[in-house]
Every structure is written in structure tokens, then in C-alpha cells.
Design a protein around this motif. Structure first.
Motif, PDB file in Angstrom:
ATOM      1  N   ARG A   1     -33.104 -53.715 -13.422  1.00 13.83           N
ATOM      2  CA  ARG A   1     -32.979 -53.061 -12.119  1.00 13.83           C
ATOM      3  C   ARG A   1     -34.112 -52.050 -11.915  1.00 13.83           C
ATOM      4  O   ARG A   1     -34.617 -51.893 -10.800  1.00 13.83           O
ATOM      5  CB  ARG A   1     -31.624 -52.364 -12.000  1.00 13.83           C
TER       6      ARG A   1
ATOM      7  N   ARG B   1     -36.529 -52.135  -8.714  1.00 14.15           N
ATOM      8  CA  ARG B   1     -36.657 -50.987  -7.814  1.00 14.15           C
ATOM      9  C   ARG B   1     -38.126 -50.603  -7.631  1.00 14.15           C
ATOM     10  O   ARG B   1     -38.560 -50.248  -6.542  1.00 14.15           O
ATOM     11  CB  ARG B   1     -35.886 -49.783  -8.372  1.00 14.15           C
TER      12      ARG B   1
ATOM     13  N   SER C   1     -40.835 -51.074  -4.087  1.00 18.24           N
ATOM     14  CA  SER C   1     -41.012 -49.739  -3.525  1.00 18.24           C
ATOM     15  C   SER C   1     -42.327 -49.589  -2.767  1.00 18.24           C
ATOM     16  O   SER C   1     -43.309 -50.295  -3.038  1.00 18.24           O
ATOM     17  CB  SER C   1     -40.966 -48.690  -4.645  1.00 18.24           C
TER      18      SER C   1
ATOM     19  N   PHE D   1     -36.186 -42.244  -7.645  1.00 20.38           N
ATOM     20  CA  PHE D   1     -35.956 -43.670  -7.861  1.00 20.38           C
ATOM     21  C   PHE D   1     -34.691 -43.923  -8.677  1.00 20.38           C
ATOM     22  O   PHE D   1     -34.263 -45.055  -8.815  1.00 20.38           O
ATOM     23  CB  PHE D   1     -37.141 -44.291  -8.598  1.00 20.38           C
TER      24      PHE D   1
END
Length: 449
Positions: free
Chosen positions: A31, A35, A39, A177
Motif C-alpha cells: 500500500r 500511495r 501521488s 502520506f
């Protein structure tokens, strides 16, 4: 340090959340990777210079393609370490369940390792620093602490990456984040503040890893992961062991890929690149036969690049395994590349020497560095005084309207305000920085269409 504590799936800002990956398609560390790759800061890397100017008619690497390649190499290094460990300790999965995720952790850290680098390559970092050491920014020295001044006069992309990943920017997620602690720990190559860094005699102190604004952040990460404190130092820590794999992946890629780009641009001939790579990847008869079957020099260079990278991956993974005990004890004071066999170290030093002489001093590279100095300094000359000035002029107000709200801060300290401007300027792509510089300096005007 021990692997069970070093490998944590806790997320920054969501520490109390229960973690159960048993039925999930992706682990917490996968994950992290996802992410990052989706981004905005990562996408902007496609228009940030790696070495050679962008764009051009000939493909060369930018920060984004470089980061993807480093992540690929990093995943391989992590998987080799895990596979070899499992051979020696079959019960390792039950004792340290997250060890099987090392490849994913290293890959995610590699993906973000250049996230904090400004436009125009390393010259962008130097340009920001020079604004405070040699430019108008000198006037702010008395308005910040010595520790804060050390940050400003030595802008560091590594420290900026940690800030991007954890800082609560206005209007954004207050936890940044929200990456796992292990991924965050694995990106900090130099785990100390600026005032304690810049010690060329100590490998993990060559630069620094966090700004004053993020010191509490990193101290919390270090405590959670059980990083060793630096003995005899006011502050600072020993590296997270996976930093060595992230560093090795970066070292492998930029050293070898810069040669490939230089060949495509006609700076180095095929013969010159081959003479540097053959001793590393193994000058075997079988390789020579394969090279002879390829019809163009680009294909031959690609084969040599692949063989060289594979050789270095295996060598660095073995070095990490060999020196694992010293690394966990915080007693390993060199990079993995410097711990390789003599012939490999000599080969990499020969590449470094040619890169400095022929690549990093090529005319096009120097031109982008000079332009970067002018552009970055020019932007800071405008935005920093305008943001710090208490009684703002109409021009200041208009100028600051160009700075997105996410980069504004509610804190009134000069350091916090300067840091906010640096967040804005350092996040720009090469193209946007040039366009904004030209417009605010009156060199060009916005289209009226």
C-alpha cells in the motif's frame, strides 16, 4: 537493533489502527508503494532533471524514471536478502513475519528517495542553499536559531522527502502520506539534524536527514523502530539497516544509467562505455558472442547495462548478508558498494571518475546548472521577503496569491514561513519554475487568449 522491531506495519498518524493483512490482496507495505506511485509529488518527478536537460529529442532519464528503476533494483535486493535468510533459518517467517516484506519496504522507500529533490537536479539544492549563504537570504540569519540556519544554508533533498511524506500541509491529510514506520525509516540515509551532519569522515553523517521542523517526527520513528542512538552525539541515530539497500539501489542505478544516457547523447562512444562495464559484468566469451549478434550499439549498451546491474545486485545483497551483524549493531561505517570485491570497487571508481570528467561537466549539464541557480535564486528573492514582511505591499499580496494555499502556514515564526516558501519552490518542476520565473520577472507575459 532487531528485525522484529525494525519491521513495523504501523502507519504514521494511525498508530492505534488494527492491522490484519491475512485476507487482503495487498500488504501494508505494498500500500505504501501504491500511495506513492499515484501521488502528485511523485508524478512531478517526470519533469525534474536527473542529470541531462529535459525535454529533448533523445530520451534521457528524469527523476521519475530513475526512481522507478531504483525501486526495481531495491525490490530485488530485498528479496534476495529474504530468500537467503529463509534458507538458513526456515522458521524465520514465524519469528519475524514481516521479513518476507523487505523487498516491498525497500522498493517503496526507493520510490520516494528523490521525492524531496528540487528542480534542476543537485544544482537546485545548491541554488536554494546559496540564496541564504551568498544571496539576499543572509539578512534572515539573526531571525532564526543556529540549528534552523544550518537547515536553510544546506538545503537537503533527503530531509525534504521526509517532510513531504509526514508534514500536515494546509488542506491535506494531517498525517501526510500516512506511510508505515519502516518505509519512513528506510528513506533517511543520514539520521541526524543539519547542525550534526556534514561530517565527511562518518558515512551516515555526510549530509543530514531531517529539518528542525521534522526532528520530533524522526525521533518518534526512531523510538518506534528501535534505532540506536549515536553515542557521543547530542542527537542523531544509527541508520535503519534497510537504508543500506536503498542506498545501494540508488548507487547502482545512477552510476550505470548515466553512462547509458551519455552514450545516447553522443558524449561517450560505445567503446568507452564497454571498457567501463565489461570488467564489472564479467568479460566472458559467452557475453562477447551475444554482443556480436546485436546489430546496433544501443542494444549492446542495454545488454551490458543489464548484466552489470545484475552483477552489482547480487554482490550488494551478499555484502548486506555478510555484514548484517555489524549493520544491526550500528558498526558498519561504509556503503555496501564500498564493501564489494576489489575489482568491483575499482570498476565503480573508474566509472565515477569518467562521469565527473565527461558527463557531469558536459556543456548541456553545466548550462542547466547555471540556469537552475538563476531561476531558483530569483524565485526565492521574490517570495521569501514577501511572505516574511509584516506590512505587505500590494505587490506582496499579489505575488503570494500565486503560492497555493497548501504551502501557507499559520505559524508566525520566520523559520516556519521560510520553510513554507521552500516547500513551494522546491516542489516545482523544471518547466514550471522557469515559466513562473519569467513571468514574475517580466521576461514573458501570460497568454491573453
Amino acid at each position: 537493533m532487531n528485525w522484529k522491531q525494525l519491521l513495523s506495519a504501523k502507519r504514521w498518524g494511525y498508530e492505534s489502527r488494527h492491522i490484519d493483512d491475512q485476507h487482503d490482496a495487498r500488504s501494508e507495505f505494498q500500500r505504501d508503494y501504491d500511495r506513492l506511485i499515484f501521488s502528485s509529488p511523485f508524478r512531478r518527478l517526470q519533469n525534474k532533471t536527473q542529470v541531462f536537460p529535459l525535454p529533448g529529442s533523445v530520451f534521457v532519464h528524469n527523476r521519475l524514471t530513475h526512481s522507478l528503476e531504483v525501486a526495481s533494483v531495491g525490490r530485488s535486493l530485498g528479496r534476495i536478502f529474504y530468500n537467503e535468510t529463509r534458507k538458513s533459518f526456515p522458521a524465520i517467517d514465524s519469528e519475524v513475519p514481516f521479513l518476507q516484506e523487505v523487498g516491498n519496504i525497500v522498493s517503496a522507500a526507493c520510490l520516494s528517495h528523490d521525492l524531496g529533490n528540487p528542480a534542476f537536479g543537485h544544482s537546485g539544492e545548491a541554488a536554494i542553499s546559496s540564496y541564504f549563504t551568498d544571496g539576499d537570504g543572509q539578512a534572515f540569519k539573526e531571525r532564526v536559531s543556529p540549528e534552523e540556519w544550518a537547515d536553510l544554508t544546506h538545503f537537503e533533498g533527503n530531509a525534504n522527502a521526509l517532510r513531504i511524506l509526514t508534514h500536515a500541509f494546509a488542506g491535506k491529510d494531517e498525517h501526510g502520506f500516512a506511510l508505515t514506520y519502516s518505509t519512513l525509516g528506510a528513506i533517511v540515509k543520514y539520521p541526524c539534524a543539519a547542525i550534526d551532519g556534514h561530517n565527511k569522515r562518518v558515512h551516515h553523517r555526510k549530509k543530514y536527514g531531517y529539518f528542525q521542523s521534522e526532528q520530533p517526527v524522526f525521533e518518534k520513528i526512531a523510538k518506534e523502530l528501535g534505532l540506536l542512538s549515536e553515542v557521543g552525539q547530542q542527537a542523531g541515530y544509527k541508520r535503519h539497516p534497510l537504508v543500506y539497500l536503498v542506498e545501494a539501489a540508488d548507487d547502482i542505478c545512477y552510476n550505470i544509467i548515466d553512462l547509458e544516457d551519455a552514450h545516447r547523447l553522443g558524449i561517450l562512444t560505445y567503446e568507452q562505455v564497454a571498457d567501463l562495464l565489461l570488467p564489472i559484468c564479467g568479460d566472458s566469451q559467452l557475453l562477447k558472442v551475444r554482443l556480436a549478434t546485436l546489430g546496433d550499439s544501443d542494444s549492446r549498451i542495454s545488454l551490458l547495462r543489464a548484466k552489470t546491474i545484475n552483477t552489482l545486485i547480487m554482490a550488494c545483497a551478499n555484502a548486506f548478508i555478510t555484514h548484517q551483524d555489524a549493520i544491526l549493531r550500528g558498526r558498519f561505517e561504509k556503503s555496501l558498494m564500498d564493501a564489494l570485491a576489489v575489482e568491483l570497487v575499482d570498476g565503480m571508481r573508474a566509472i565515477e571518475q569518467v562521469s565527473v570528467e565527461r558527463i557531469y561537466n558536459a556543456q548541456s549539464v553545466v548550462q542547466i546548472e547555471v540556469a537552475g541557480y538563476k531561476v531558483m535564486n530569483g524565485l526565492l528573492e521574490e517570495f521569501v521577503p514577501a511572505y516574511l514582511r509584516e506590512k505587505k505591499t500590494k505587490y506582496d499580496t499579489k505575488l503570494l496569491a500565486l503560492m497555493p494555499k497548501q504551502f501557507h502556514t499559520d505559524r508566525e515564526t520566520p523559520y516556519a514561513k521560510i520553510r513554507s516558501v521552500l516547500d513551494f519552490v522546491s516542489g516545482m518542476t523544471d518547466l514550471y519554475a522557469v515559466e513562473l520565473y519569467r513571468k514574475i520577472k517580466g521576461i514573458s507575459f501570460p497568454s491573453l487568449d
